[in-house]
Every structure is written in C-alpha cells, then in structure tokens.
Design an enzyme around this catalytic site. Structure first.
Site, PDB file in Angstrom:
ATOM      1  N   ASP A  98       0.786  -1.233   0.000  1.00  0.00           N
ATOM      2  CA  ASP A  98       0.000   0.000   0.000  1.00  0.00           C
ATOM      3  C   ASP A  98       0.819   1.284   0.000  1.00  0.00           C
ATOM      4  O   ASP A  98       0.328   2.333   0.398  1.00  0.00           O
ATOM      5  CB  ASP A  98      -0.895  -0.009   1.249  1.00  0.00           C
ATOM      6  CG  ASP A  98      -0.104  -0.247   2.528  1.00  0.00           C
ATOM      7  OD1 ASP A  98       1.115   0.002   2.517  1.00  0.00           O
ATOM      8  OD2 ASP A  98      -0.694  -0.691   3.525  1.00  0.00           O
ATOM      9  N   GLU A 120      -0.331  -9.024  -0.889  1.00  0.00           N
ATOM     10  CA  GLU A 120      -0.941  -8.420   0.319  1.00  0.00           C
ATOM     11  C   GLU A 120      -2.156  -7.568  -0.073  1.00  0.00           C
ATOM     12  O   GLU A 120      -2.276  -6.389   0.300  1.00  0.00           O
ATOM     13  CB  GLU A 120       0.070  -7.596   1.130  1.00  0.00           C
ATOM     14  CG  GLU A 120      -0.354  -7.375   2.569  1.00  0.00           C
ATOM     15  CD  GLU A 120       0.641  -6.566   3.392  1.00  0.00           C
ATOM     16  OE1 GLU A 120       0.590  -5.330   3.367  1.00  0.00           O
ATOM     17  OE2 GLU A 120       1.481  -7.190   4.076  1.00  0.00           O
ATOM     18  N   GLU A 134      -2.163   5.084   2.749  1.00  0.00           N
ATOM     19  CA  GLU A 134      -2.114   3.655   2.424  1.00  0.00           C
ATOM     20  C   GLU A 134      -3.484   3.062   2.083  1.00  0.00           C
ATOM     21  O   GLU A 134      -3.592   2.211   1.196  1.00  0.00           O
ATOM     22  CB  GLU A 134      -1.477   2.870   3.579  1.00  0.00           C
ATOM     23  CG  GLU A 134       0.016   3.124   3.759  1.00  0.00           C
ATOM     24  CD  GLU A 134       0.337   4.381   4.571  1.00  0.00           C
ATOM     25  OE1 GLU A 134      -0.601   5.069   5.010  1.00  0.00           O
ATOM     26  OE2 GLU A 134       1.523   4.678   4.753  1.00  0.00           O
ATOM     27  N   HIS A 210       6.082   5.390  13.200  1.00  0.00           N
ATOM     28  CA  HIS A 210       6.509   6.160  12.031  1.00  0.00           C
ATOM     29  C   HIS A 210       5.359   6.666  11.171  1.00  0.00           C
ATOM     30  O   HIS A 210       5.561   7.461  10.260  1.00  0.00           O
ATOM     31  CB  HIS A 210       7.419   5.312  11.141  1.00  0.00           C
ATOM     32  CG  HIS A 210       6.678   4.208  10.434  1.00  0.00           C
ATOM     33  ND1 HIS A 210       5.960   4.418   9.265  1.00  0.00           N
ATOM     34  CD2 HIS A 210       6.516   2.907  10.718  1.00  0.00           C
ATOM     35  CE1 HIS A 210       5.407   3.282   8.900  1.00  0.00           C
ATOM     36  NE2 HIS A 210       5.713   2.355   9.748  1.00  0.00           N
ATOM     37  N   ARG A 212       2.474   8.408   9.104  1.00  0.00           N
ATOM     38  CA  ARG A 212       2.231   9.834   8.841  1.00  0.00           C
ATOM     39  C   ARG A 212       1.203  10.440   9.789  1.00  0.00           C
ATOM     40  O   ARG A 212       1.372  11.543  10.288  1.00  0.00           O
ATOM     41  CB  ARG A 212       1.734  10.010   7.398  1.00  0.00           C
ATOM     42  CG  ARG A 212       2.830  10.284   6.410  1.00  0.00           C
ATOM     43  CD  ARG A 212       2.261  10.476   5.012  1.00  0.00           C
ATOM     44  NE  ARG A 212       3.261  11.042   4.122  1.00  0.00           N
ATOM     45  CZ  ARG A 212       4.346  10.417   3.700  1.00  0.00           C
ATOM     46  NH1 ARG A 212       4.605   9.186   4.108  1.00  0.00           N
ATOM     47  NH2 ARG A 212       5.189  11.015   2.872  1.00  0.00           N
ATOM     48  N   HIS A 243      12.985   5.206  13.118  1.00  0.00           N
ATOM     49  CA  HIS A 243      12.829   5.354  11.657  1.00  0.00           C
ATOM     50  C   HIS A 243      13.621   6.565  11.174  1.00  0.00           C
ATOM     51  O   HIS A 243      13.737   7.557  11.903  1.00  0.00           O
ATOM     52  CB  HIS A 243      11.329   5.537  11.377  1.00  0.00           C
ATOM     53  CG  HIS A 243      10.919   5.428   9.942  1.00  0.00           C
ATOM     54  ND1 HIS A 243      11.272   6.350   8.993  1.00  0.00           N
ATOM     55  CD2 HIS A 243      10.167   4.507   9.290  1.00  0.00           C
ATOM     56  CE1 HIS A 243      10.748   6.010   7.822  1.00  0.00           C
ATOM     57  NE2 HIS A 243      10.070   4.882   7.978  1.00  0.00           N
TER      58      HIS A 243
HETATM   59  C1  UD1 Z   1       6.722   4.832   3.834  1.00  0.00           C
HETATM   60  C2  UD1 Z   1       5.334   4.433   3.325  1.00  0.00           C
HETATM   61  C3  UD1 Z   1       4.541   3.763   4.462  1.00  0.00           C
HETATM   62  C4  UD1 Z   1       5.340   2.638   5.099  1.00  0.00           C
HETATM   63  C5  UD1 Z   1       6.709   3.138   5.519  1.00  0.00           C
HETATM   64  C6  UD1 Z   1       7.527   1.985   6.032  1.00  0.00           C
HETATM   65  C7  UD1 Z   1       4.248   5.840   1.648  1.00  0.00           C
HETATM   66  C8  UD1 Z   1       3.426   7.039   1.398  1.00  0.00           C
HETATM   67  N1  UD1 Z   1       4.592   5.603   2.907  1.00  0.00           N
HETATM   68  O1  UD1 Z   1       6.521   5.850   4.809  1.00  0.00           O
HETATM   69  O2  UD1 Z   1       3.335   3.250   3.954  1.00  0.00           O
HETATM   70  O3  UD1 Z   1       4.647   2.166   6.233  1.00  0.00           O
HETATM   71  O4  UD1 Z   1       7.371   3.711   4.381  1.00  0.00           O
HETATM   72  O5  UD1 Z   1       8.631   2.399   6.786  1.00  0.00           O
HETATM   73  O6  UD1 Z   1       4.566   5.131   0.734  1.00  0.00           O
HETATM   74  N2  UD1 Z   1      14.317   8.128   4.982  1.00  0.00           N
HETATM   75  C9  UD1 Z   1      15.690   8.026   4.920  1.00  0.00           C
HETATM   76  N3  UD1 Z   1      16.231   6.800   4.619  1.00  0.00           N
HETATM   77  C10 UD1 Z   1      15.494   5.696   4.430  1.00  0.00           C
HETATM   78  C11 UD1 Z   1      14.093   5.802   4.516  1.00  0.00           C
HETATM   79  C12 UD1 Z   1      13.518   7.022   4.787  1.00  0.00           C
HETATM   80  O7  UD1 Z   1      16.401   8.988   5.090  1.00  0.00           O
HETATM   81  O8  UD1 Z   1      16.051   4.619   4.170  1.00  0.00           O
HETATM   82  C13 UD1 Z   1      13.711   9.454   5.268  1.00  0.00           C
HETATM   83  C14 UD1 Z   1      13.794  10.394   4.056  1.00  0.00           C
HETATM   84  O9  UD1 Z   1      14.082  11.680   4.533  1.00  0.00           O
HETATM   85  C15 UD1 Z   1      12.366  10.339   3.485  1.00  0.00           C
HETATM   86  C16 UD1 Z   1      11.570  10.170   4.768  1.00  0.00           C
HETATM   87  O10 UD1 Z   1      12.336   9.292   5.570  1.00  0.00           O
HETATM   88  O11 UD1 Z   1      12.035  11.509   2.794  1.00  0.00           O
HETATM   89  C17 UD1 Z   1      10.178   9.636   4.594  1.00  0.00           C
HETATM   90  O12 UD1 Z   1      10.155   8.467   3.767  1.00  0.00           O
HETATM   91  P1  UD1 Z   1       8.802   8.089   2.960  1.00  0.00           P
HETATM   92  O13 UD1 Z   1       9.026   6.826   2.203  1.00  0.00           O
HETATM   93  O14 UD1 Z   1       8.320   9.258   2.213  1.00  0.00           O
HETATM   94  O15 UD1 Z   1       7.737   7.884   4.116  1.00  0.00           O
HETATM   95  P2  UD1 Z   1       7.682   6.818   5.279  1.00  0.00           P
HETATM   96  O16 UD1 Z   1       7.126   7.517   6.465  1.00  0.00           O
HETATM   97  O17 UD1 Z   1       8.969   6.122   5.395  1.00  0.00           O
HETATM   98  N1  UDP Z   2      11.801  -3.653  10.820  1.00  0.00           N
HETATM   99  C1  UDP Z   2      13.179  -3.810  10.690  1.00  0.00           C
HETATM  100  N2  UDP Z   2      13.999  -2.953  11.367  1.00  0.00           N
HETATM  101  C2  UDP Z   2      13.525  -1.957  12.155  1.00  0.00           C
HETATM  102  C3  UDP Z   2      12.116  -1.788  12.261  1.00  0.00           C
HETATM  103  C4  UDP Z   2      11.276  -2.642  11.556  1.00  0.00           C
HETATM  104  O1  UDP Z   2      13.641  -4.710  10.001  1.00  0.00           O
HETATM  105  O2  UDP Z   2      14.331  -1.218  12.742  1.00  0.00           O
HETATM  106  C5  UDP Z   2      10.921  -4.563  10.068  1.00  0.00           C
HETATM  107  C6  UDP Z   2       9.788  -5.215  10.849  1.00  0.00           C
HETATM  108  O3  UDP Z   2      10.212  -6.402  11.484  1.00  0.00           O
HETATM  109  C7  UDP Z   2       8.761  -5.450   9.762  1.00  0.00           C
HETATM  110  C8  UDP Z   2       8.946  -4.271   8.834  1.00  0.00           C
HETATM  111  O4  UDP Z   2      10.267  -3.785   9.090  1.00  0.00           O
HETATM  112  O5  UDP Z   2       9.053  -6.625   9.018  1.00  0.00           O
HETATM  113  C9  UDP Z   2       7.938  -3.205   9.143  1.00  0.00           C
HETATM  114  O6  UDP Z   2       8.329  -2.017   8.544  1.00  0.00           O
HETATM  115  P1  UDP Z   2       7.732  -0.620   8.941  1.00  0.00           P
HETATM  116  O7  UDP Z   2       7.309  -0.635  10.377  1.00  0.00           O
HETATM  117  O8  UDP Z   2       8.728   0.398   8.513  1.00  0.00           O
HETATM  118  O9  UDP Z   2       6.501  -0.462   7.957  1.00  0.00           O
HETATM  119  P2  UDP Z   2       4.964  -0.939   7.998  1.00  0.00           P
HETATM  120  O10 UDP Z   2       4.929  -2.406   8.245  1.00  0.00           O
HETATM  121  O11 UDP Z   2       4.293  -0.153   9.082  1.00  0.00           O
HETATM  122  O12 UDP Z   2       4.460  -0.541   6.661  1.00  0.00           O
END
Ligand code: UD1
Ligand code: UDP
Length: 385
Positions: A98, A120, A134, A210, A212, A243
């Site tokens: 999602d 999924e 999502e 984490h 939004r 995160h």
């Molecule tokens: C995204 C997904 C969310 C998912 C989450 C898992 C969308 C809209 N959101 O949210 O559904 O649950 O990932 O974790 O698709 N960043 C880093 N390094 C990384 C990852 C993230 O620096 O490896 C920082 C960056 O500044 C980035 C920000 O995190 O701009 C947000 O990342 P983004 O993918 O936009 O949103 P998430 O909250 O991670």
């Molecule tokens: N996870 C991980 N390292 C972390 C936090 C989460 O490997 O520091 C794994 C967790 O076990 C799960 C997945 O990441 O498999 C969940 O990711 P996240 O919580 O970022 O996203 P969501 O499931 O809410 O979309």
C-alpha cells in the site's frame, strides 16, 4: 522453453522484507524469468534488506529525497518506470501492499497494459484518511490489479465486497515466510548497541512509530507516555529503533534522548529486528508488519493507532488497539505490566497471518494462470486458517 517474465517492483523496507522470500522462490522456478526493480523510495532502510537477502536489483530508480512528498515520489516513479517497462517488457508486474511505490508501479504497468499481481491485497480500514495514504493506495491498486494475493480469508472477503471476485488467491502473508528463517534463540545481534543491552535483568519493551498520521502531537504523546512508564516501573527498559524520517527522529530524539532505560537505536536489519522481537516482553507499535509478526512469536502488541486493517490478531486477543492518547497509553501499558494474568492471556502464539508458505502459493498461482499448472493446496489452506 518459453519463460514467464516477472518484474517485481518495490521501494520501502516493509515491501522489501515481504517481497524477498517471493523473489527467492521466483528465482528457483525454471519456468519464470524474474527481474527486480527497486524505486528506492527508501534508501538505507531498503539497502539493509537487500543486503540481508542477497538481492541485487536489475533496475534501481534511486528516487529518495530528504523532503520527498507523496506527489514527488509518485511522479518520479511513473517517469522512471516507463523506461524500465519499455526495456524489460515483463509479462506481469508484481507490487506489494500500500505504499506510494505500490500505487505508482501498478499505474505505470497499467498504462503499458501489462497485467499486475498485487501481493498483500484486500487489507482495509474503510477510512480513506487512515492510514493515509495507504488505505487509498491499496484500494486503487485492487482496481488496477489482475491477480490478487490476499493474506487471509477476511482480506478476500473485503475484495469480494468491492466486487473483485476473480483471480483472488488466499496465500498467507509472505512476512511469515521471512520470519521462519530469522529467529534463533542463540542469535548474536549485529547491532553493537543491542549486543550491550542486558535482556535478562529488565523487561524489554520494543517500540516503533513512524506513520504519517502519528507525526507531531500523537508521537509526542507516545514519547511522553514512555517517559512516565519508565519512571513508574523500575524493572523495564524501552528499545526504540528510530525510523530515518527526520520528523520521527526529531520528536523521539528531543523527548527521549536523555531518558534513563530508553535505548534509541538506528533502524535494525531484519534479522536483528525479528530476534529483538523474540526477546522483548511487550511490543508497542504503529507498524503494520510488526502487528503480523509479533503474534507468531507469542508477543503481546499494543497498537498505537485508532484502527487497524489487521483485525485477526485483535479478535484473537493478542493485539490491542490503544491509540495515542498519553493517559490511555500509560494506563493500558501499566495494567499489562502489573497484571501477569492479563499479560499471559495476550501472550499466546498464533498464526492468523500465514503459515510460512505464502511465496510458494503465489508462485503456484502464477504458474497456474500462465501455464495451466494445477494448484493443489489453496482450498486446504483456506480451510486451515
Ligand atoms: C513509507 C510508506 C509507508 C510505510 C513506511 C515503512 C508511503 C506514502 N509511505 O513511509 O506506507 O509504512 O514507508 O517504513 O509510501 N528516509 C531516509 N532513509 C530511508 C528511509 C527514509 O532517510 O532509508 C527518510 C527520508 O528523509 C524520506 C523520509 O524518511 O524523505 C520519509 O520516507 P517516505 O518513504 O516518504 O515515508 P515513510 O514515512 O517512510
Ligand atoms: N523492521 C526492521 N527494522 C527496524 C524496524 C522494523 O527490520 O528497525 C521490520 C519489521 O520487522 C517489519 C517491517 O520492518 O518486518 C515493518 O516495517 P515498517 O514498520 O517500517 O513499515 P509498515 O509495516 O508499518 O508498513
């Protein structure tokens, strides 16, 4: 022999963790030519997963920016994937879950009239703003997709209610496939800070947040609750893998950096994470993935959200939805920490989300659809869960 060309597209940590076992199964299947395209909507957190599962993408759109928005993520993926699809010419594109990557990749494939398989599929809260974006992403992808891989019978029912009745397969969630290979009682953590934590002297509470809709005040409330809980219970410690979203880092860092018995650590690789879950007493989270993994490990979960698209474990009594009100979080956590009977009642090991065979079922469904191989165990599985 003609091979089926499958292109799997993913971009964030949870998609990667849940697609990895499937990529491994696709690679083993001689009738399938499997390619991987990462959008790198996440960079470091994606690369951690690719490394653990030894996956080298064939294409990498490398789109992540510090201040990316839903619009910039989506448009960059649409543009980037156009070239990849023209070059790789897949017979089917697989997307997961999602995220913005999921929606943009499905749409890009649809624009090229390439069939889409949605892993999924069918999770719903029926509130288009929660989780945001999502809920809307996965609903739109269900309308685009040609094959729907639903983790549970309830997910399948959700699709039926929306009129999606063909090519829906109940497979289990691939995250349980991954979990079966990572947890080991004698495991040594890769993360140095984790190696230094004493797990036998204190009860360890694992916390992640984490989403939004939790950024800002809700996350502040959650952190304030953590401060109160460690003051109330001297035998607990919190472990919080933070995160990399700067908004998450700022809030958690500013409120909890100095709190005794609160360990703020970098995002963990998935092996460390699963083994940390296994050694934790209680899990508090807004994550989707953790809600699916924890019940399998017999760990109680308090979900820091108002709703969930994963009601199965709530109904089974091992997961409780508690929201993010500071007083409520403190009250419910205190109650469970003080009352062993209540704690034990939530600590049953259950597997509503899968039996570890989801990837194999998805591969079988693809072979069935494209080569008329016979599917033998879907019905048994549906009865079994
Ligand atoms: C995204 C997904 C969310 C998912 C989450 C898992 C969308 C809209 N959101 O949210 O559904 O649950 O990932 O974790 O698709 N960043 C880093 N390094 C990384 C990852 C993230 O620096 O490896 C920082 C960056 O500044 C980035 C920000 O995190 O701009 C947000 O990342 P983004 O993918 O936009 O949103 P998430 O909250 O991670
Ligand atoms: N996870 C991980 N390292 C972390 C936090 C989460 O490997 O520091 C794994 C967790 O076990 C799960 C997945 O990441 O498999 C969940 O990711 P996240 O919580 O970022 O996203 P969501 O499931 O809410 O979309």
């Amino acid at each position: 022999m003609k091979q089926l060309k499958v292109l799997s597209v993913f971009g964030t940590r949870p998609e990667a963790i849940k697609m990895a076992p499937l990529i491994k199964k696709l690679d083993q299947q001689p009738q399938i030519k499997s390619n991987v395209c990462v959008t790198a909507q996440h960079r470091e957190m994606l690369d951690q997963v690719l490394k653990i599962f030894s996956i080298t993408p064939d294409y990498d759109l490398n789109i992540m920016k510090e201040k990316q928005t839903l619009n910039t993520i989506t448009t960059e993926i649409l543009v980037g994937l156009e070239k990849v699809l023209d070059e790789s010419k897949p017979d089917v594109v697989l997307v997961h879950g999602d995220t913005s990557t999921t929606l943009a990749a499905a749409l890009a494939a649809f624009y090229k009239k390439i069939p889409v398989g949605h892993i999924e599929a069918g999770l719903r809260t029926n509130d288009k703003y929660s989780p945001y974006p999502e809920e809307m992403n996965r609903t739109l992808v269900s309308n685009i997709a040609d094959l729907h891989f639903a983790p549970t019978p309830k997910n399948k029912e959700n699709l039926y209610k929306e009129g999606i009745k063909t090519n829906v397969y109940v497979t289990g969630n691939t995250v349980i496939d991954a979990l079966q290979h990572t947890v080991d009682k004698k495991y040594n953590f890769n993360n140095k800070k984790l190696r230094d934590i004493n797990f036998s002297q204190k009860r360890s509470l694992l916390l992640t947040a984490h989403r939004r809709e939790n950024l800002g005040k809700p996350l502040t409330n959650i952190c304030n609750a953590v401060n109160k809980l460690v003051r109330e219970f001297f035998d607990i410690q919190f472990i919080i893998p933070v995160h990399l979203n700067p908004a998450v880092q700022r809030t958690i860092g500013s409120i909890l950096r100095e709190t005794p018995r609160v360990h703020l650590i970098d995002p963990l690789d998935v092996q460390d994470m699963h083994n940390l879950m296994d050694r934790s007493y209680l899990i508090m989270t807004d994550s989707g993935g953790l809600q699916e993994e924890a019940p399998s490990l017999g760990k109680p979960v308090l979900v820091l959200r108002e709703e969930t698209e994963r009601p199965e474990a709530v109904e089974a009594g091992t997961v409780r939805l508690i929201g993010h009100n500071e007083r409520k979080v403190c009250e419910v956590a205190s109650d469970i920490l003080s009352n062993i009977n209540k704690y034990n009642a939530m600590s049953k090991s259950i597997n509503p989300y899968g039996d570890g065979q989801a990837s194999q079922r998805i591969v079988q469904a693809l072979l069935d659809r494209y080569f008329n191989n016979k599917i033998n165990n879907f019905k048994d599985y549906i009865r079994a869960i």
